[in-house]
Design a protein around this motif. Structure first.
Motif, PDB file in Angstrom:
ATOM      1  N   ASP A 145       0.816  -1.207   0.000  1.00 19.91           N
ATOM      2  CA  ASP A 145       0.000   0.000   0.000  1.00 19.91           C
ATOM      3  C   ASP A 145       0.858   1.269   0.000  1.00 19.91           C
ATOM      4  O   ASP A 145       0.429   2.318  -0.460  1.00 19.91           O
ATOM      5  N   LYS A 146       2.106   1.164   0.461  1.00 16.42           N
ATOM      6  CA  LYS A 146       2.998   2.325   0.379  1.00 16.42           C
ATOM      7  C   LYS A 146       3.367   2.626  -1.071  1.00 16.42           C
ATOM      8  O   LYS A 146       3.413   3.794  -1.481  1.00 16.42           O
ATOM      9  N   ILE A 147       3.642   1.589  -1.858  1.00 16.40           N
ATOM     10  CA  ILE A 147       3.901   1.811  -3.285  1.00 16.40           C
ATOM     11  C   ILE A 147       2.700   2.507  -3.918  1.00 16.40           C
ATOM     12  O   ILE A 147       2.836   3.506  -4.632  1.00 16.40           O
ATOM     13  N   ILE A 169       0.091   4.189  -2.523  1.00 11.01           N
ATOM     14  CA  ILE A 169      -0.223   5.528  -2.020  1.00 11.01           C
ATOM     15  C   ILE A 169       0.803   6.546  -2.491  1.00 11.01           C
ATOM     16  O   ILE A 169       0.451   7.609  -3.027  1.00 11.01           O
ATOM     17  N   TYR A 170       2.095   6.244  -2.301  1.00 11.23           N
ATOM     18  CA  TYR A 170       3.127   7.190  -2.728  1.00 11.23           C
ATOM     19  C   TYR A 170       3.007   7.506  -4.220  1.00 11.23           C
ATOM     20  O   TYR A 170       3.143   8.660  -4.634  1.00 11.23           O
ATOM     21  N   THR A 171       2.747   6.476  -5.036  1.00 15.51           N
ATOM     22  CA  THR A 171       2.703   6.684  -6.481  1.00 15.51           C
ATOM     23  C   THR A 171       1.528   7.547  -6.889  1.00 15.51           C
ATOM     24  O   THR A 171       1.691   8.536  -7.619  1.00 15.51           O
ATOM     25  N   VAL A 172       0.326   7.208  -6.450  1.00  6.82           N
ATOM     26  CA  VAL A 172      -0.846   7.964  -6.902  1.00  6.82           C
ATOM     27  C   VAL A 172      -0.851   9.369  -6.312  1.00  6.82           C
ATOM     28  O   VAL A 172      -1.238  10.334  -6.987  1.00  6.82           O
ATOM     29  N   VAL A 173      -0.384   9.513  -5.070  1.00  9.80           N
ATOM     30  CA  VAL A 173      -0.329  10.844  -4.462  1.00  9.80           C
ATOM     31  C   VAL A 173       0.696  11.716  -5.189  1.00  9.80           C
ATOM     32  O   VAL A 173       0.423  12.888  -5.510  1.00  9.80           O
ATOM     33  N   ALA A 174       1.865  11.167  -5.466  1.00  6.13           N
ATOM     34  CA  ALA A 174       2.887  11.930  -6.190  1.00  6.13           C
ATOM     35  C   ALA A 174       2.434  12.253  -7.609  1.00  6.13           C
ATOM     36  O   ALA A 174       2.651  13.366  -8.107  1.00  6.13           O
ATOM     37  N   ALA A 175       1.792  11.283  -8.266  1.00  9.40           N
ATOM     38  CA  ALA A 175       1.324  11.506  -9.637  1.00  9.40           C
ATOM     39  C   ALA A 175       0.272  12.610  -9.697  1.00  9.40           C
ATOM     40  O   ALA A 175       0.218  13.381 -10.666  1.00  9.40           O
ATOM     41  N   LEU A 176      -0.566  12.692  -8.663  1.00  3.06           N
ATOM     42  CA  LEU A 176      -1.564  13.758  -8.605  1.00  3.06           C
ATOM     43  C   LEU A 176      -0.947  15.093  -8.212  1.00  3.06           C
ATOM     44  O   LEU A 176      -1.607  16.137  -8.281  1.00  3.06           O
ATOM     45  N   GLY A 177       0.327  15.072  -7.783  1.00  3.55           N
ATOM     46  CA  GLY A 177       0.991  16.305  -7.412  1.00  3.55           C
ATOM     47  C   GLY A 177       0.737  16.734  -5.983  1.00  3.55           C
ATOM     48  O   GLY A 177       0.926  17.903  -5.633  1.00  3.55           O
ATOM     49  N   LEU A 178       0.322  15.782  -5.122  1.00  2.00           N
ATOM     50  CA  LEU A 178       0.036  16.086  -3.728  1.00  2.00           C
ATOM     51  C   LEU A 178       1.255  15.811  -2.867  1.00  2.00           C
ATOM     52  O   LEU A 178       2.215  15.180  -3.304  1.00  2.00           O
ATOM     53  N   ASN A 221       4.342  13.281   2.000  1.00  4.86           N
ATOM     54  CA  ASN A 221       4.927  13.069   3.332  1.00  4.86           C
ATOM     55  C   ASN A 221       3.926  12.555   4.365  1.00  4.86           C
ATOM     56  O   ASN A 221       4.312  11.898   5.327  1.00  4.86           O
ATOM     57  N   ASP A 222       2.659  12.879   4.194  1.00  7.17           N
ATOM     58  CA  ASP A 222       1.663  12.510   5.197  1.00  7.17           C
ATOM     59  C   ASP A 222       0.923  11.242   4.775  1.00  7.17           C
ATOM     60  O   ASP A 222      -0.281  11.243   4.547  1.00  7.17           O
ATOM     61  N   ILE A 223       1.658  10.126   4.689  1.00  6.71           N
ATOM     62  CA  ILE A 223       1.072   8.890   4.175  1.00  6.71           C
ATOM     63  C   ILE A 223      -0.029   8.374   5.088  1.00  6.71           C
ATOM     64  O   ILE A 223      -1.021   7.792   4.623  1.00  6.71           O
ATOM     65  N   ASP A 224       0.079   8.584   6.394  1.00  6.59           N
ATOM     66  CA  ASP A 224      -0.934   8.067   7.308  1.00  6.59           C
ATOM     67  C   ASP A 224      -2.300   8.710   7.073  1.00  6.59           C
ATOM     68  O   ASP A 224      -3.331   8.051   7.177  1.00  6.59           O
ATOM     69  N   THR A 225      -2.301  10.017   6.759  1.00  3.71           N
ATOM     70  CA  THR A 225      -3.561  10.693   6.457  1.00  3.71           C
ATOM     71  C   THR A 225      -4.194  10.117   5.205  1.00  3.71           C
ATOM     72  O   THR A 225      -5.395   9.813   5.176  1.00  3.71           O
ATOM     73  N   PHE A 226      -3.401   9.945   4.159  1.00  2.00           N
ATOM     74  CA  PHE A 226      -3.942   9.378   2.919  1.00  2.00           C
ATOM     75  C   PHE A 226      -4.432   7.948   3.144  1.00  2.00           C
ATOM     76  O   PHE A 226      -5.459   7.535   2.601  1.00  2.00           O
ATOM     77  N   ARG A 227      -3.710   7.194   3.958  1.00  2.00           N
ATOM     78  CA  ARG A 227      -4.133   5.824   4.236  1.00  2.00           C
ATOM     79  C   ARG A 227      -5.461   5.815   5.000  1.00  2.00           C
ATOM     80  O   ARG A 227      -6.346   5.009   4.727  1.00  2.00           O
ATOM     81  N   ASP A 228      -5.609   6.723   5.967  1.00  2.00           N
ATOM     82  CA  ASP A 228      -6.864   6.807   6.719  1.00  2.00           C
ATOM     83  C   ASP A 228      -8.028   7.140   5.789  1.00  2.00           C
ATOM     84  O   ASP A 228      -9.113   6.566   5.911  1.00  2.00           O
ATOM     85  N   TRP A 229      -7.807   8.074   4.862  1.00  2.00           N
ATOM     86  CA  TRP A 229      -8.869   8.417   3.913  1.00  2.00           C
ATOM     87  C   TRP A 229      -9.232   7.214   3.048  1.00  2.00           C
ATOM     88  O   TRP A 229     -10.407   6.919   2.844  1.00  2.00           O
ATOM     89  N   PHE A 273      -7.782   8.374  -6.857  1.00  2.00           N
ATOM     90  CA  PHE A 273      -7.004   8.082  -5.653  1.00  2.00           C
ATOM     91  C   PHE A 273      -7.419   6.748  -5.054  1.00  2.00           C
ATOM     92  O   PHE A 273      -6.580   5.861  -4.809  1.00  2.00           O
ATOM     93  N   PHE A 274      -8.726   6.567  -4.831  1.00  2.00           N
ATOM     94  CA  PHE A 274      -9.185   5.333  -4.191  1.00  2.00           C
ATOM     95  C   PHE A 274      -8.889   4.122  -5.070  1.00  2.00           C
ATOM     96  O   PHE A 274      -8.343   3.113  -4.606  1.00  2.00           O
ATOM     97  N   GLY A 275      -9.250   4.206  -6.354  1.00  2.00           N
ATOM     98  CA  GLY A 275      -8.991   3.087  -7.251  1.00  2.00           C
ATOM     99  C   GLY A 275      -7.514   2.797  -7.400  1.00  2.00           C
ATOM    100  O   GLY A 275      -7.093   1.634  -7.437  1.00  2.00           O
ATOM    101  N   GLY A 276      -6.700   3.867  -7.452  1.00  2.00           N
ATOM    102  CA  GLY A 276      -5.269   3.685  -7.608  1.00  2.00           C
ATOM    103  C   GLY A 276      -4.624   3.011  -6.419  1.00  2.00           C
ATOM    104  O   GLY A 276      -3.675   2.237  -6.571  1.00  2.00           O
ATOM    105  N   VAL A 277      -5.146   3.292  -5.229  1.00  2.00           N
ATOM    106  CA  VAL A 277      -4.602   2.647  -4.035  1.00  2.00           C
ATOM    107  C   VAL A 277      -5.201   1.257  -3.853  1.00  2.00           C
ATOM    108  O   VAL A 277      -4.474   0.274  -3.648  1.00  2.00           O
TER     109      VAL A 277
END
Length: 396
Positions: free
Chosen positions: A138-140, A142-151, A154-162, A233-237
């Motif tokens: 899930d780190k691969i 989350i990091y990939t889709v968040v970075a690709a979206l330009g977000l 660093n705050d992976i826990d927040t994205f994971r919670d969402w 984001f959701f589908g990508g993760v």
């Protein structure tokens, strides 16, 4: 009446679908290929050919939910690509598709994914045990889709919670009020972030997916951008995390296959496709008939909810020989429906495939002694989104 005509469907539960549904699917394909699941008030389609016919006919079987039905994604995110069809769907998809085309993915995201994977491999080294679902897959994703979206990554826990909140709300057959409320709160926070990004990108464009969407010649309303970014984001993760975790579980429980893919990129590529067939990350695709229809002699009324079981179709013996065997040399593994089919085929598939291949290849090459702690208790689970709840490994 329905229970007497569909006795197998009358007994189906979410727990049964989540744990090990494949015996049930085989029974349904033989006796009730179209069945009424009384506990949740939907039709379930299990044969490959019928699923394909429904998914490719968006005029007759739409994703647009009627007023008396609930599309969980639409209820959470608002109108987005998985709650529309026809020209409106095409116009929206045409805006989001270009950054996910295979050539664009290889050009713009290969180096990013390589760097993410290299970092994660170093974090794993020397640990006694690790849950690869949370500590790698899930780190691969989350990091990939968040970075690709330009977000901000660093705050992976927040994205994971969402992401967790989105998945729990969308996957609840019972529309549990607490899960729905948690999902809505997460979406509100995600929306606030995306709206702020949109305003910044209007003034200062960059090379992110979100910037491309904001500055597309086919302008979308802000609400459309937000809802479809939430879907992306959701589908990508969800898809990628489960795809990687399921493939690792399959390989680590099949030693001969594991040995083969360690030394063959071609074998690994096909093994990932076979794992998508064998344990589908997304279990079903929902549709609503736009008119009264008859499927295999069963009358289904306009607007009734239909679940096309992708996982059942992927175990259909009329398409896949010995479907309950994980076979990395399977010649037609690529025919799986793990990314759905037709107009709503997953546009993020090229990115997900690159993430899965890069991550799994690096992991297996870096850790030759990698092994599951408990194969039985790490098997994939889930009635809507399916993956190991934990994938504890040693040998790092």
């Amino acid at each position: 009446m329905a229970n007497s005509r569909f006795p197998i469907g009358a007994t189906v539960t979410a727990t049964q679908l989540a744990e090990d549904p494949y015996g049930l699917f085989a029974e349904l394909q033989q006796a009730e290929p179209v069945t009424w699941v009384a506990n949740y008030n939907f039709w379930l389609i299990t044969r490959y050919s019928d699923v394909v016919e429904i998914l490719k006919d968006a005029d007759t079987f739409t994703m647009v939910s009627p007023p008396n039905q609930i599309n969980p994604m639409d209820a959470l995110f608002g109108e987005m690509m998985l709650s529309m069809d026809g020209e409106r769907h095409k116009q929206t998809r045409d805006v989001f598709m270009p950054p996910f085309r295979p050539k664009h993915v290889r050009t713009f995201y290969k180096d990013l994914i390589d760097a993410i994977v290299d970092q994660l491999i170093e974090e794993l080294r020397g640990q006694s045990t690790v849950d690869l679902t949370r500590g790698f897959a899930d780190k691969i994703a989350i990091y990939t889709v968040v970075a690709a979206l330009g977000l901000n990554v660093n705050d992976i826990d927040t994205f994971r919670d969402w992401y967790d909140a989105f998945g729990a709300a969308i996957g609840s057959y019972e529309q549990d009020a607490a899960l729905t409320s948690r999902g809505q709160a997460a979406f509100k926070a995600f929306e606030t972030l995306i709206l702020a990004q949109i305003e910044g990108l209007r003034q200062t464009p960059n090379n992110s997916i979100l910037s491309e969407i904001v500055h597309s010649p086919q302008q979308l309303e802000r609400e459309q951008i937000v809802s479809n970014c939430a879907l992306t984001f959701f589908g990508g993760v969800e898809t990628t995390t489960s795809m990687i975790s399921n493939a690792l579980w399959c390989l680590l429980t099949h030693p001969d296959a594991l040995a083969t893919v360690r030394t063959s990129a071609e074998a690994l590529t096909n093994a990932i496709e076979e794992s998508m067939r064998f344990e589908s990350a997304v279990q079903s695709a929902m549709r609503f008939p736009t008119k009264d229809v008859t499927v295999l002699g069963v009358e289904i009324a306009k607007g009734e909810k239909i679940y096309c079981s992708l996982s059942a179709a992927n175990r259909d013996a009329t398409v896949f020989d010995a479907p309950n065997r994980f076979e990395i040399q399977r010649e037609n593994a690529h025919k799986h429906l793990g990314f759905a089919y037709g107009a709503h085929f997953c546009f993020g598939a090229p990115l997900a495939r690159l993430e899965a291949f890069t991550g799994i290849q690096a992991l297996l090459q870096s850790f030759p002694a990698l092994a599951l702690v408990d194969a039985a208790h790490s098997r994939p689970y889930g009635h809507e989104f399916r993956a190991p709840r934990a994938l504890q490994v040693t040998g790092l």
